[in-house]
Design a protein around this motif. Sequence first.
Motif, short mmCIF file in Angstrom:
data_model
loop_
_atom_site.label_atom_id
_atom_site.label_comp_id
_atom_site.label_asym_id
_atom_site.label_seq_id
_atom_site.Cartn_x
_atom_site.Cartn_y
_atom_site.Cartn_z
N TYR A 274 -6.21 6.81 17.73
CA TYR A 274 -5.85 5.40 17.49
C TYR A 274 -5.84 5.15 15.99
O TYR A 274 -6.83 5.42 15.30
CB TYR A 274 -6.86 4.49 18.19
N PHE A 275 -4.73 4.65 15.45
CA PHE A 275 -4.61 4.37 14.03
C PHE A 275 -4.71 2.87 13.78
O PHE A 275 -4.14 2.06 14.52
CB PHE A 275 -3.25 4.84 13.49
N GLU A 276 -5.42 2.50 12.70
CA GLU A 276 -5.38 1.14 12.16
C GLU A 276 -4.97 1.26 10.70
O GLU A 276 -5.62 1.98 9.94
CB GLU A 276 -6.73 0.45 12.28
N THR A 277 -3.91 0.55 10.31
CA THR A 277 -3.36 0.70 8.97
C THR A 277 -3.54 -0.59 8.18
O THR A 277 -3.18 -1.67 8.65
CB THR A 277 -1.87 1.06 9.03
N TYR A 278 -4.10 -0.46 6.99
CA TYR A 278 -4.35 -1.60 6.12
C TYR A 278 -3.61 -1.40 4.80
O TYR A 278 -3.38 -0.27 4.36
CB TYR A 278 -5.85 -1.75 5.83
N GLY A 279 -3.24 -2.52 4.15
CA GLY A 279 -2.68 -2.42 2.80
C GLY A 279 -1.16 -2.31 2.77
O GLY A 279 -0.46 -2.89 3.59
N CYS A 280 -0.68 -1.52 1.82
CA CYS A 280 0.74 -1.50 1.47
C CYS A 280 1.57 -0.67 2.44
O CYS A 280 1.05 0.03 3.31
CB CYS A 280 0.90 -0.94 0.06
N GLN A 281 2.90 -0.71 2.25
CA GLN A 281 3.80 0.06 3.09
C GLN A 281 3.63 1.56 2.90
O GLN A 281 3.96 2.35 3.78
CB GLN A 281 5.25 -0.35 2.81
N MET A 282 3.11 1.97 1.73
CA MET A 282 2.83 3.38 1.54
C MET A 282 1.79 3.86 2.55
O MET A 282 1.87 4.99 3.04
CB MET A 282 2.33 3.64 0.12
N VAL B 20 1.52 2.63 5.55
CA VAL B 20 2.27 2.74 6.81
C VAL B 20 2.93 4.11 6.88
O VAL B 20 2.88 4.80 7.91
CB VAL B 20 3.31 1.62 6.93
N ASN B 21 3.54 4.52 5.77
CA ASN B 21 4.18 5.83 5.73
C ASN B 21 3.16 6.96 5.86
O ASN B 21 3.41 7.98 6.53
CB ASN B 21 4.97 5.97 4.42
N ASP B 22 1.99 6.79 5.23
CA ASP B 22 0.93 7.79 5.34
C ASP B 22 0.47 7.93 6.80
O ASP B 22 0.15 9.03 7.26
CB ASP B 22 -0.25 7.41 4.46
N THR B 23 0.41 6.82 7.51
CA THR B 23 0.05 6.86 8.92
C THR B 23 1.04 7.71 9.71
O THR B 23 0.65 8.53 10.56
CB THR B 23 0.00 5.44 9.51
N GLU B 24 2.32 7.54 9.41
CA GLU B 24 3.37 8.31 10.10
C GLU B 24 3.27 9.80 9.78
O GLU B 24 3.51 10.66 10.64
CB GLU B 24 4.74 7.75 9.72
N ILE B 25 2.89 10.13 8.53
CA ILE B 25 2.72 11.52 8.14
C ILE B 25 1.51 12.13 8.85
O ILE B 25 1.58 13.24 9.41
CB ILE B 25 2.55 11.63 6.61
N ALA B 26 0.39 11.42 8.83
CA ALA B 26 -0.82 11.91 9.48
C ALA B 26 -0.59 12.11 10.97
O ALA B 26 -1.05 13.11 11.55
CB ALA B 26 -1.97 10.93 9.24
N LEU C 63 -8.80 5.01 10.29
CA LEU C 63 -8.45 3.82 9.52
C LEU C 63 -7.77 4.27 8.23
O LEU C 63 -8.36 4.99 7.43
CB LEU C 63 -9.70 3.00 9.19
N VAL C 64 -6.51 3.86 8.05
CA VAL C 64 -5.78 4.17 6.82
C VAL C 64 -6.01 3.01 5.87
O VAL C 64 -5.55 1.89 6.12
CB VAL C 64 -4.28 4.38 7.10
N THR C 65 -6.73 3.27 4.78
CA THR C 65 -7.36 2.18 4.01
C THR C 65 -6.70 1.91 2.67
O THR C 65 -5.95 2.72 2.14
CB THR C 65 -8.84 2.50 3.78
N CYS C 66 -7.08 0.75 2.11
CA CYS C 66 -6.57 0.28 0.81
C CYS C 66 -7.76 -0.07 -0.07
O CYS C 66 -8.77 -0.58 0.40
CB CYS C 66 -5.69 -0.95 1.03
N SER C 67 -7.62 0.22 -1.37
CA SER C 67 -8.70 -0.09 -2.33
C SER C 67 -8.24 -1.01 -3.46
O SER C 67 -8.93 -1.16 -4.46
CB SER C 67 -9.25 1.21 -2.94
N ILE C 68 -7.07 -1.61 -3.31
CA ILE C 68 -6.52 -2.42 -4.39
C ILE C 68 -7.42 -3.58 -4.75
O ILE C 68 -7.65 -3.90 -5.91
CB ILE C 68 -5.12 -2.94 -4.02
N ARG C 69 -8.01 -4.23 -3.72
CA ARG C 69 -8.87 -5.38 -3.97
C ARG C 69 -10.17 -5.25 -3.18
O ARG C 69 -10.22 -4.58 -2.14
CB ARG C 69 -8.15 -6.68 -3.58
#
Length: 581
Positions: A101-109, A111-117, A140-146
């Motif tokens: 089960y994937f949960e994707t956070y942050g930018c569209q990149m 989203v693309n990383d989720t598809e690759i994984a 969890l595909v995560t973001c660290s921008i903020r």
Amino acid sequence: MEHLRTFKTLTLLTISQHWMPVRCVQPRYCSDLANTKVTPRERRVTGTLDKFKNQLSSGPTFQDFIKGVSVPKTCAKDGQYSQKHAYLSEDLKMGNSRKVYFETYGCQMNVNDTEIAWSILQKKGYQRTLTLNEADVVLLVTCSIREKAEQTIWNRLQHLTAMKKKRLKTHTPMKIGILGCMAERLKTEVLEREKLVDVLAGPDAYRDLPRLLTVAYDGHQASNILLSLEETYADIMPVHHAPQGYSAFVSIMRGCDNMCSYCIVPFTRGRERSRPVSSILEEIRVLSDQGVKEVTLLGQNVNSYRDMSEEHFGGSDLTKLSQGFKTVYRTKQGGLRFSDLLDRVSRIDPDMRIRFTSPHPKDFPDEVLHLIAERGNICKQIHLPAQSGSSQVLKAMRRGYTREAYLDLVENIKRIIPEVSLSSDFISGFCGETEDDHQQTLSLIREVGYNLGFLFTYSMRKKTHAYHQLQDDVPAEVKRRRLEECVSVFREEAARVNAALIGNTQLVLVEGESKRSAKDLCGRTDGNIKVIFPKEDVAVQTAESNTAPINTGDYVLVKILSANSQCLRGRALAHSSLRDE
């Protein structure tokens, strides 16, 4: 282009036990004691050491202890030898139908990383589930921008850990993994904080996921967060999960070299490297054959794309920047540039829209702008991140341009592409931002006239230049107030820009039903503005009496009847296509 020596990515394996390194110490003899008589005891010690060294050199290797087989060596492209992980057989790395089960956070990149994984795990026999309660593996595909994005992940981990404890009584315990930017930035905290995570994989380590999950199911924490100077996943075809298959995102490069003082991306995703143009074109051809109508090219600095994968792509031509812009790194030269890629991509399918994000304003030389203006399927919408309207703040941000240079670029874009739609990013409350700086940002928003924006308060990130050199001295309440004022002005200007389209006919790519009413459909214009219109049969072609229903993925002509800052409303007139425009 200066060629950099690259190193093959090593794999880090973090487990609960600690290894004690063994060091073989060579006996050293001082030159002034060379003629000293050696005692029988010293001869025995020396002989014992020599015998031990001979045994080590001829004895079993580490691999013999693990599995008892030799490690095959493969010859790499650069002539060096690399060793495979023989201690984990390919059979052990298989997913055995475990559900992911994937949960994707942050930018569209991401989203693309989720598809690759997912593409990597799917080939190893894993299954994907959209139901959390069914999952054997939660990634969890995560973001660290903020900071807020990271706090969301911490909160989510607490919830997942509670679910995991309930699953311990079953025969298939749940494993939790953190992927992406947060995995790289907070590796120690993620692994040690309340032991919430079993697997940690950075943005360049998705190929290693099958091994990491195998180690996790053996009862250990597993981690690979090393960044690469080479990894682009060029040979992996992502498994696209766009809504109804009408659009897709295609990664063309990874990492960033800009080193803006507020930005964590160069530290979480590494140095800039571009995917070979041949693999990009192949993926887009496949998407075209599948009926995809819109492709968005992705990259942290998408328009600085540079393919040096082929020898004949080299050259002495220096990178052309937008006039008045500069970089913190040395000017690059040679390679296929973004304009070359955009040209080739746009020729694959004339009825497929091409977008790209996220660009940097410095990489919009005239040849890119003229290409956008000339090609009917390259959308006339440009994301132009400003971040601030104050030259003083822009300098502190290390953006490489002044307010005046940015406005000159906007003027040049509007001259070459008169019908262009512009969007932007802004940060409120950056280090040292004064009230006058803030007012300059408001005036820039009014002067440019964007129809879409992404606005945030500043969040200090560790490792960045700002963290080491600047002070986060704007109070939180001031940041929030300034952000609210920026949002208010942004909406006023977007409403004005959108109102100018009332009475026009726009070509809209249909995305599906409106979220607010099943009686309405929604889609987007070439300029990426949302349009809502009634669901009804319309003419098959303009000036024809035959009608047909409108489906997701169709192009339709819509007459705009009203507008606000968020969207347009209208009525569909007829089916159409990019070829008919």
